[in-house]
Design a protein around this motif. Sequence first.
Motif, short mmCIF file in Angstrom:
data_model
loop_
_atom_site.label_atom_id
_atom_site.label_comp_id
_atom_site.label_asym_id
_atom_site.label_seq_id
_atom_site.Cartn_x
_atom_site.Cartn_y
_atom_site.Cartn_z
N ALA A 288 44.36 -117.02 8.89
CA ALA A 288 43.16 -116.40 8.32
C ALA A 288 43.18 -114.89 8.57
CB ALA A 288 41.90 -117.03 8.93
N GLY A 289 43.57 -114.51 9.80
CA GLY A 289 43.67 -113.09 10.11
C GLY A 289 44.69 -112.37 9.24
N LEU A 290 45.83 -112.99 9.03
CA LEU A 290 46.87 -112.39 8.19
C LEU A 290 46.41 -112.29 6.74
CD1 LEU A 290 50.05 -114.12 9.66
CD2 LEU A 290 49.46 -111.70 9.82
N MET A 291 45.66 -113.29 6.28
CA MET A 291 45.18 -113.26 4.90
C MET A 291 44.10 -112.21 4.70
SD MET A 291 45.15 -117.34 4.05
CE MET A 291 46.67 -118.30 4.14
N VAL A 292 43.47 -111.78 5.78
CA VAL A 292 42.54 -110.66 5.71
C VAL A 292 43.31 -109.34 5.76
CG1 VAL A 292 40.69 -109.42 6.93
CG2 VAL A 292 40.58 -111.91 6.68
N LEU A 293 44.29 -109.27 6.65
CA LEU A 293 45.03 -108.02 6.88
C LEU A 293 45.87 -107.59 5.68
CD1 LEU A 293 46.12 -105.81 8.88
CD2 LEU A 293 47.93 -107.46 9.46
N LEU A 294 46.67 -108.51 5.16
CA LEU A 294 47.69 -108.13 4.18
C LEU A 294 47.11 -107.59 2.86
CD1 LEU A 294 50.24 -110.98 4.90
CD2 LEU A 294 50.48 -108.55 5.45
N PRO A 295 46.09 -108.22 2.28
CA PRO A 295 45.56 -107.65 1.03
C PRO A 295 44.75 -106.37 1.23
CG PRO A 295 44.98 -109.99 1.28
CD PRO A 295 45.44 -109.50 2.60
N THR A 296 44.28 -106.13 2.47
CA THR A 296 43.37 -105.00 2.70
C THR A 296 44.01 -103.80 3.37
OG1 THR A 296 42.65 -105.90 4.84
CG2 THR A 296 41.41 -106.57 2.89
N SER A 297 45.21 -103.96 3.97
CA SER A 297 45.82 -102.83 4.69
C SER A 297 46.12 -101.69 3.72
CB SER A 297 47.12 -103.28 5.37
OG SER A 297 48.05 -103.72 4.40
N PRO A 298 45.94 -100.45 4.17
CA PRO A 298 45.62 -100.01 5.54
C PRO A 298 44.13 -99.82 5.83
CG PRO A 298 46.23 -98.13 4.22
CD PRO A 298 46.27 -99.32 3.31
N VAL A 304 40.90 -104.65 12.01
CA VAL A 304 40.08 -105.07 13.16
C VAL A 304 39.80 -106.56 13.09
CG1 VAL A 304 37.79 -104.87 14.20
CG2 VAL A 304 39.05 -102.81 13.57
N LEU A 305 39.43 -107.05 11.89
CA LEU A 305 39.17 -108.48 11.74
C LEU A 305 40.43 -109.30 12.04
CD1 LEU A 305 36.96 -108.51 8.51
CD2 LEU A 305 36.24 -109.03 10.85
N PHE A 306 41.58 -108.79 11.61
CA PHE A 306 42.84 -109.47 11.91
C PHE A 306 43.06 -109.60 13.42
CE2 PHE A 306 47.15 -108.21 13.31
CZ PHE A 306 47.80 -109.42 13.13
N ALA A 307 42.87 -108.51 14.16
CA ALA A 307 43.08 -108.54 15.61
C ALA A 307 42.11 -109.48 16.29
CB ALA A 307 42.94 -107.14 16.19
N LEU A 308 40.86 -109.48 15.82
CA LEU A 308 39.86 -110.34 16.44
C LEU A 308 40.16 -111.81 16.16
CD1 LEU A 308 36.58 -108.35 15.68
CD2 LEU A 308 37.80 -108.51 17.86
N LEU A 309 40.49 -112.14 14.91
CA LEU A 309 40.80 -113.53 14.57
C LEU A 309 42.04 -114.03 15.30
CD1 LEU A 309 40.08 -113.44 10.72
CD2 LEU A 309 38.79 -114.71 12.44
N THR A 310 43.07 -113.16 15.38
CA THR A 310 44.29 -113.56 16.08
C THR A 310 44.03 -113.78 17.57
OG1 THR A 310 45.60 -112.29 14.50
CG2 THR A 310 46.68 -112.92 16.55
N GLY A 311 43.23 -112.90 18.17
CA GLY A 311 42.89 -113.05 19.59
C GLY A 311 42.08 -114.30 19.85
N LEU A 312 41.12 -114.58 18.96
CA LEU A 312 40.32 -115.80 19.11
C LEU A 312 41.21 -117.04 19.03
CD1 LEU A 312 37.25 -114.86 16.88
CD2 LEU A 312 37.25 -115.11 19.36
N GLY A 313 42.14 -117.04 18.07
CA GLY A 313 43.04 -118.18 17.93
C GLY A 313 43.93 -118.37 19.13
N SER A 314 44.47 -117.27 19.65
CA SER A 314 45.35 -117.37 20.82
C SER A 314 44.60 -117.88 22.03
CB SER A 314 45.96 -115.99 21.11
OG SER A 314 46.77 -116.03 22.26
#
Length: 410
Positions: A288-298, A304-314
């Motif tokens: 989910a984090g990657l699907m937010v990051l890739l279409p929206t970067s930079p 920020v949403l990517f980092a938060l989602l990835t951290g929550l998942g980990s």
Amino acid sequence: MPASAIWGLGLTQIVGYGTLYYAFSILVPDIAREFGWTEQWVFGAFSASLLTGSLAAPTAGRLADHIGAGRLMAAGSAAAAVSLLLTALAPGPITFFLALALMQVVSATVLYSTAFVAIVQLGGGSAQKSIVHLTLIAGFASTLFWPLTSWLHEWMTWRQVFLLYVLLNVLVCVPIHLWLARLSRGNTAVDVAVTAAVSEPISAARGRAGQLVFALMLIGFAVEGYALSAVLVHMVPLTLALGLGGFGLYVAALFGPAQVASRFINLLFGGGLSQTWLAVIAALLLPAGLMVLLPTSPWMVGAVLFALLTGLGSGLTSIVAGTLPLELFGKAGYGRRLGWCTSAKQFTSATAPFAMSASMAEMGVVPSLWVVACIALIGAAAFLAIPLVLRRGVRLELGSRYSGDGTVTR
């Protein structure tokens, strides 16, 4: 389970992860200069040692079941100190690598997987909640040991830092683990309490259904370990390559707090949630984090949403690594099953950085991240299949017990 035991285990996990894992990356440049290696070769040696450690995890799990996790952790803490000592005194690259491999083999006896077994063996109907407490406490290992190791390294060599960490394991971890070994030896009320803590669908995790559930669980943890490691090891370079510039460092810094926050949120609100569904949620957060990051970067907000989602998942992954095998299969053979789960996850985690580097060199950053997102979804699908198999197993079990006219068959 006594609160003092949780805090004691938490302290040993902070010291264990800090000295055996997190400190290494800070000391790599100095190690590489002394041995005449590139930093990539030093990290390669560390990855190879992690692979070696993953092979030892099932044996450590069986030993924890057989002799008790407390005893194993006490012996493991002493062995961890010896491995750190051998690493600090290594005269050359070969002996350094052998000592490093020993360090990671020993880590299988003192880190999360064995600590989770110790919690279950110490007893109490709240084993799953105690595991969450432990991961919450131990989540501060990187927060404490990255700056501590950096500060020590300003006026000490890498060898001296490791020697200091030898003393830390001897003076802190060994006494606490010996105390836990004595504490668990006096506990005889575990079986009823743990059985009460396990949810109803577990009765179907037997026979062929149980074997399939176990295989799906291993696949889920292995795939999840690969996806997380592929992203986390390359977190800062990835954000730079996606055009985030210096802001990428701040994005990466959000990962740690999000990881701890997920454990705290689960502690407060996740009590009634099945651990199988928690595993599905954890596995879905990275893609989910990657699907937010890739279409929206930079775009910064997307990063920020990517980092938060990835951290929550980990953070949630660390929890379900201990609670899911307990919920699905109960206490019997818990250490052995947890050892196999740890082995699968650590093996793929060790290979992911190299595979991701090769993928980025061949396909580029953005396609490689899409591939990781797809791989991560496979892990989520494996966890999602578990309740379906359990439901089918329950129907088959009931069908074998009762004949068409309502009489019991044997």
